[in-house]
Design a protein around this motif. Structure first.
Motif, PDB file in Angstrom:
ATOM      1  N   ALA A  64      48.039   4.978  -0.436  1.00 49.41           N
ATOM      2  CA  ALA A  64      48.164   3.702  -1.305  1.00 49.41           C
ATOM      3  C   ALA A  64      49.085   3.736  -2.315  1.00 49.41           C
ATOM      4  CB  ALA A  64      46.533   3.679  -1.824  1.00 49.41           C
ATOM      5  N   GLN A  65      50.217   4.354  -2.002  1.00 52.50           N
ATOM      6  CA  GLN A  65      51.356   4.723  -3.100  1.00 52.50           C
ATOM      7  C   GLN A  65      51.865   3.346  -3.473  1.00 52.50           C
ATOM      8  OE1 GLN A  65      51.620   5.960  -0.270  1.00 52.50           O
ATOM      9  NE2 GLN A  65      53.721   5.376   0.700  1.00 52.50           N
ATOM     10  N   TRP A  66      51.881   2.247  -2.389  1.00 53.91           N
ATOM     11  CA  TRP A  66      52.376   0.985  -2.910  1.00 53.91           C
ATOM     12  C   TRP A  66      51.337   0.125  -3.777  1.00 53.91           C
ATOM     13  CZ3 TRP A  66      57.098  -1.228  -2.521  1.00 53.91           C
ATOM     14  CH2 TRP A  66      57.777  -0.723  -2.059  1.00 53.91           C
ATOM     15  N   VAL A  67      49.787   0.357  -3.464  1.00 50.47           N
ATOM     16  CA  VAL A  67      48.962  -0.285  -4.309  1.00 50.47           C
ATOM     17  C   VAL A  67      49.287   0.420  -5.861  1.00 50.47           C
ATOM     18  CG1 VAL A  67      46.417  -0.440  -4.727  1.00 50.47           C
ATOM     19  CG2 VAL A  67      47.449  -0.436  -2.469  1.00 50.47           C
ATOM     20  N   LYS A  68      49.282   1.611  -5.888  1.00 54.20           N
ATOM     21  CA  LYS A  68      49.276   2.252  -7.097  1.00 54.20           C
ATOM     22  C   LYS A  68      50.849   1.794  -7.778  1.00 54.20           C
ATOM     23  CE  LYS A  68      49.170   5.511 -10.470  1.00 54.20           C
ATOM     24  NZ  LYS A  68      48.201   5.200 -11.558  1.00 54.20           N
ATOM     25  N   TYR A  69      51.927   1.657  -7.156  1.00 48.73           N
ATOM     26  CA  TYR A  69      52.989   1.215  -7.729  1.00 48.73           C
ATOM     27  C   TYR A  69      52.830  -0.155  -8.360  1.00 48.73           C
ATOM     28  CZ  TYR A  69      58.090   0.157  -8.214  1.00 48.73           C
ATOM     29  OH  TYR A  69      59.229  -0.140  -8.658  1.00 48.73           O
ATOM     30  N   LEU A  70      52.535  -0.882  -7.542  1.00 42.94           N
ATOM     31  CA  LEU A  70      52.467  -2.247  -7.851  1.00 42.94           C
ATOM     32  C   LEU A  70      51.328  -2.633  -9.020  1.00 42.94           C
ATOM     33  CD1 LEU A  70      52.917  -3.957  -4.420  1.00 42.94           C
ATOM     34  CD2 LEU A  70      54.556  -3.781  -6.466  1.00 42.94           C
ATOM     35  N   ALA A  71      50.305  -2.115  -8.800  1.00 42.38           N
ATOM     36  CA  ALA A  71      48.988  -2.064  -9.887  1.00 42.38           C
ATOM     37  C   ALA A  71      49.632  -1.599 -11.425  1.00 42.38           C
ATOM     38  CB  ALA A  71      47.895  -1.380  -9.616  1.00 42.38           C
ATOM     39  N   ASP A  72      50.318  -0.615 -11.417  1.00 42.23           N
ATOM     40  CA  ASP A  72      51.049   0.052 -12.722  1.00 42.23           C
ATOM     41  C   ASP A  72      51.873  -1.157 -13.396  1.00 42.23           C
ATOM     42  OD1 ASP A  72      49.348   2.110 -12.269  1.00 42.23           O
ATOM     43  OD2 ASP A  72      51.256   3.560 -11.792  1.00 42.23           O
ATOM     44  N   ARG A  73      52.382  -1.929 -12.482  1.00 40.87           N
ATOM     45  CA  ARG A  73      53.598  -3.061 -12.998  1.00 40.87           C
ATOM     46  C   ARG A  73      52.483  -4.391 -12.983  1.00 40.87           C
ATOM     47  NH1 ARG A  73      54.962   1.551 -11.075  1.00 40.87           N
ATOM     48  NH2 ARG A  73      57.216   2.328 -11.778  1.00 40.87           N
ATOM     49  N   GLY A  74      51.560  -4.140 -13.121  1.00 39.31           N
ATOM     50  CA  GLY A  74      51.012  -5.617 -13.414  1.00 39.31           C
ATOM     51  C   GLY A  74      50.659  -6.722 -12.289  1.00 39.31           C
ATOM     52  N   TYR A  75      50.614  -6.163 -11.264  1.00 41.01           N
ATOM     53  CA  TYR A  75      50.473  -7.087 -10.053  1.00 41.01           C
ATOM     54  C   TYR A  75      48.920  -6.750  -9.700  1.00 41.01           C
ATOM     55  CZ  TYR A  75      55.449  -7.712  -8.972  1.00 41.01           C
ATOM     56  OH  TYR A  75      56.878  -8.137  -9.208  1.00 41.01           O
ATOM     57  N   ARG A  76      48.422  -7.999  -9.054  1.00 39.96           N
ATOM     58  CA  ARG A  76      47.177  -7.866  -8.453  1.00 39.96           C
ATOM     59  C   ARG A  76      47.379  -7.058  -6.931  1.00 39.96           C
ATOM     60  NH1 ARG A  76      45.309 -13.536  -7.566  1.00 39.96           N
ATOM     61  NH2 ARG A  76      43.392 -12.284  -7.008  1.00 39.96           N
ATOM     62  N   ALA A  77      46.801  -6.028  -6.686  1.00 42.03           N
ATOM     63  CA  ALA A  77      47.162  -5.324  -5.401  1.00 42.03           C
ATOM     64  C   ALA A  77      45.904  -4.470  -5.144  1.00 42.03           C
ATOM     65  CB  ALA A  77      48.119  -4.198  -5.795  1.00 42.03           C
ATOM     66  N   VAL A  78      45.565  -4.890  -3.787  1.00 37.03           N
ATOM     67  CA  VAL A  78      44.632  -4.105  -2.992  1.00 37.03           C
ATOM     68  C   VAL A  78      45.201  -3.447  -1.884  1.00 37.03           C
ATOM     69  CG1 VAL A  78      42.260  -4.895  -1.992  1.00 37.03           C
ATOM     70  CG2 VAL A  78      43.135  -6.098  -3.831  1.00 37.03           C
ATOM     71  N   GLY A  79      44.509  -2.539  -1.369  1.00 36.02           N
ATOM     72  CA  GLY A  79      44.851  -1.672  -0.145  1.00 36.02           C
ATOM     73  C   GLY A  79      43.343  -1.382   0.493  1.00 36.02           C
ATOM     74  N   VAL A  80      43.641  -1.500   1.900  1.00 31.23           N
ATOM     75  CA  VAL A  80      42.382  -1.132   2.904  1.00 31.23           C
ATOM     76  C   VAL A  80      43.182  -0.376   3.932  1.00 31.23           C
ATOM     77  CG1 VAL A  80      41.651  -3.828   2.296  1.00 31.23           C
ATOM     78  CG2 VAL A  80      42.946  -3.211   4.352  1.00 31.23           C
ATOM     79  N   ASP A  81      42.070   0.455   4.245  1.00 28.42           N
ATOM     80  CA  ASP A  81      42.466   1.390   5.499  1.00 28.42           C
ATOM     81  C   ASP A  81      40.778   1.798   6.108  1.00 28.42           C
ATOM     82  OD1 ASP A  81      45.127   3.232   5.666  1.00 28.42           O
ATOM     83  OD2 ASP A  81      43.243   3.927   6.904  1.00 28.42           O
ATOM     84  N   PHE A  82      40.987   1.944   7.418  1.00 27.15           N
ATOM     85  CA  PHE A  82      39.860   2.601   8.107  1.00 27.15           C
ATOM     86  C   PHE A  82      39.499   3.928   7.798  1.00 27.15           C
ATOM     87  CE2 PHE A  82      41.360   2.840  12.656  1.00 27.15           C
ATOM     88  CZ  PHE A  82      42.298   3.906  12.038  1.00 27.15           C
ATOM     89  N   ALA A  83      40.299   4.597   7.246  1.00 26.01           N
ATOM     90  CA  ALA A  83      40.203   6.202   7.110  1.00 26.01           C
ATOM     91  C   ALA A  83      39.424   6.546   5.978  1.00 26.01           C
ATOM     92  CB  ALA A  83      41.643   6.981   7.168  1.00 26.01           C
TER      93      ALA A  83
END
Length: 329
Positions: A64-83
């Motif tokens: 979830a590094q993309w979710v973290k990167y974007l959320a820290d910059r004010g984007y509404r970011a969600v990640g899903v994974d089956f793991a």
């Protein structure tokens, strides 16, 4: 298309495989070092397609590094994974992130709720085929949204390396067996090798996207270093060069012993190997040689003076991954 099996480390279709894979990752490092995202060859196109008021979804988000990167910059970011174990670790390290356990073929979102959907090296691991996941991506996307989906490329290089109906490459690590197939389908596993992923030609995956209701705007190859790993003896040369560069960096910086960046390199999937490598071995930020390495080997910047056209040519014919930039029809 190619159907690729690897040494019995678990099936690429199983969450247990990815829990084990990502269990080696240093999540705090993935979250703290923005180079993991900013050096990614897909960074520029992804950022161009985002809207601050639109929901960003990463399907199959891994650490979830993309979710973290974007959320820290004010984007509404969600990640899903089956793991599930990986998602639980993310909640422990970064409880503020919206990361959920979910199947990408049955997403927990309403029709048209998502504006930008990034799927980076995910759908090819579904042995029964990516069709259901692609249709689900189309369902959740807004009419003006974007789907950025990358899969392994059955490239010119691969068509030369894997010419026959079946090619065994036991010189690779892990050992690899590759078959040419006409369609995707579930098959019984063997005691030695497990299904890992498919590699698609550009026309094959374009047709799958069109059948799911998308129009493809553009495609481009990327992750050249990992693509070259399938050449005989290249992996050993690369590891040797990496070890030498790591040792030189440690001496220049006055450090002793190993460095925790090695964990990021070990855990990096194909689409992120070069990024993790440069994070580990690049010279000090701002140095001329470090900037050149970042732009060419890692970011694969087609605008780099003199070598940009060569990068583009090599990525089109020999890169590991191909990105498809598509929008709903």
């Amino acid at each position: 298309m190619l159907k690729m099996y690897q040494e019995q480390l678990g099936s690429g279709s199983a969450p247990e495989y990815w829990d084990e894979n990502w269990g080696r990752a240093e999540l705090t490092q993935f979250f703290s070092d923005v180079r993991i995202c900013e050096n990614d060859p897909v960074f520029d196109v992804l950022m161009q397609k985002l809207r601050p008021d639109g929901l960003f979804l990463e399907g199959g988000c891994g650490p979830a590094q993309w979710v973290k990167y974007l959320a820290d910059r004010g984007y509404r970011a969600v990640g899903v994974d089956f793991a599930a174990r990986t998602v639980a670790r993310i909640h422990e390290v970064a409880p503020e992130l919206d990361v959920r356990v979910a199947d990408i073929a049955a997403l927990p979102f309403a029709d048209g709720e998502v504006h930008s959907y990034y799927s980076g090296g995910v759908v090819e691991h579904i042995e029964g085929g990516p069709e259901a996941a692609l249709r689900e991506a189309r369902r959740v996307l807004r009419p003006d949204g974007w789907f950025l989906c990358s899969v392994p490329d059955d490239s010119f290089l691969r068509r030369r390396l894997f010419r026959g109906a079946q090619t065994d490459r036991f010189d690779l690590e892990p050992k690899l067996s590759v078959r040419r197939v006409a369609r995707t389908e579930e098959e019984p596993g063997s005691s030695q090798l497990a299904f890992f992923q498919y590699a698609f030609t550009e026309p094959e995956f374009t047709r799958l996207l069109e059948d799911a209701g998308f129009a493809v705007e553009r495609t481009f190859g990327y992750s050249l270093v990992w693509g070259l790993m399938e050449l005989p003896r290249f992996a050993a040369l690369y590891r040797g060069a990496f070890a030498m560069a790591s040792g030189l960096r440690d001496r220049l910086r006055g450090r002793n012993g190993g460095h925790r960046d090695d964990a990021a390199v070990a855990a990096a999937p194909p689409g992120q190997l070069a990024t993790a490598t440069a994070t580990a071995v690049a010279p000090a930020a701002g140095s001329r040689s470090g900037d050149f390495l970042r732009r060419t080997l890692v970011k694969e910047d087609r605008q780099t003076p003199l070598v940009g056209p060569l990068i583009n040519l090599l990525c089109e014919y020999g890169a590991y991954m191909r990105m498809f930039v598509a929008r709903p029809r």
